[in-house]
Write an enzyme that holds these catalytic residues in place. Structure first.
Site, PDB file in Angstrom:
ATOM      1  CG  ASP A 153     -60.251  69.197 -40.592  1.00 51.28           C
ATOM      2  OD1 ASP A 153     -59.054  69.166 -40.294  1.00 51.28           O
ATOM      3  OD2 ASP A 153     -60.727  69.982 -41.430  1.00 51.28           O
TER       4      ASP A 153
ATOM      5  CD  GLU B  38     -55.540  67.549 -40.870  1.00 49.27           C
ATOM      6  OE1 GLU B  38     -56.505  67.468 -41.643  1.00 49.27           O
ATOM      7  OE2 GLU B  38     -54.840  68.572 -40.733  1.00 49.27           O
TER       8      GLU B  38
ATOM      9  CG  ASP C 199     -65.525  74.042 -42.950  1.00 50.87           C
ATOM     10  OD1 ASP C 199     -66.649  73.513 -42.935  1.00 50.87           O
ATOM     11  OD2 ASP C 199     -65.224  75.039 -42.278  1.00 50.87           O
TER      12      ASP C 199
END
EC number: 3.1.21.10
Lengths: 180, 180
Positions: free
Chosen positions: B7, B68, B141
């Site tokens: 990410d 991503e 996260d």
């Protein structure tokens, strides 16, 4: 002061090396474009750009790298590619401890033409004049990379003066060494 | 099938490694965040991300990397950093010949929650359940990185079947070798 200017792009990444100090005639050392096929996968394109930039760093050993600062007000797809290519160029320089400066397109235009809104033809004409070339640099889209390098040389007079002082000190020291 | 999900981000780059094949229970191998200081220069931040990703690749030897896909509809500054961090992660994988897949946030959300518009809490809850963890993955996260890896395992059934066939062939071959 030797600067490698990088005009980042995935399909065409312009590169140009200029020698000089502010207030003195500038010399073009090299100019070119690192190309990657538009139909290749992103990963292999980034690897090709890394290899291309590494070659330019190996061959010309610049003291500074100047990369165009990317904005996202333009076409979304293009901007992503530009940001990714600029990341690779920045990474290659930083890995070697070479300082990287980012200049905006309008800073570059203003530096070489006096106007932040100059067009491509004006930039090419001024780069040709400032580098005392017989003809505009080819490939044409590499002129921006040379303009970036020139911009950095002219906008970094403080760094430049410091560097000259260090060089002078080294020369004096080397002379002493020789005469001692 | 071992997948490293990334990410991307300059300040926090989430990473998570998941083992599994579609239709079987999944196993979390590792999860973490590569952090770089917001006040550091871009070049040194990209070098730190490169080193962090390299460590994860060295340690876990993933067969696929899922990153991503970056869109620029969000905050301009953040998007540039995200694009640059994703370029470094993609470059690290491609240099090793590891295939890189890009998945959009909505693909990832839909894969793990059934809805392309799921919120963070929902994603975290499903990642915890799918990986049979006692508690939500920490740092929080990094859950998105695990979700990316899960998404890739589930969205690549064809690649997966091919890989299983290759593995089965290799096992058969190895068995023959041993009994010969």
């Amino acid at each position: 002061m030797r600067v490698l200017g990088v005009d980042p792009g995935l399909t065409r990444c312009g590169v140009g090396v200029v020698d000089g100090v502010a207030g003195r005639p500038l010399t073009m050392i090299g100019v070119g474009v690192v190309r990657t096929p538009a139909d290749a996968e992103l990963g292999s394109r980034l690897v090709a750009i890394e290899q291309g930039i590494e070659q330019w760093l190996d061959e010309h050993q610049p003291e500074f790298v100047a990369v165009e600062r990317v904005f996202s007000q333009h076409n979304v797809r293009t901007v992503m590619g530009t940001a990714q290519a600029s990341a690779v160029a920045t990474l290659c320089a930083a890995r070697r401890g070479i300082p990287v400066a980012l200049h905006t397109p309008s800073e570059v235009k203003a530096a070489v033409t006096g106007s932040g809104r100059a067009d491509k033809a004006q930039i090419s004409a001024m780069v040709t004049r400032l580098l005392r070339l017989d003809a505009p640099p080819k490939p044409a889209d590499a002129a921006d990379a040379l303009a970036l390098a020139i911009c950095h040389i002219w906008r970094a007079p403080a760094q430049n003066r410091l560097q000259q002082a260090v060089a002078a000190h080294r020369t004096a020291y080397a002379s002493k060494g020789r005469t001692a």
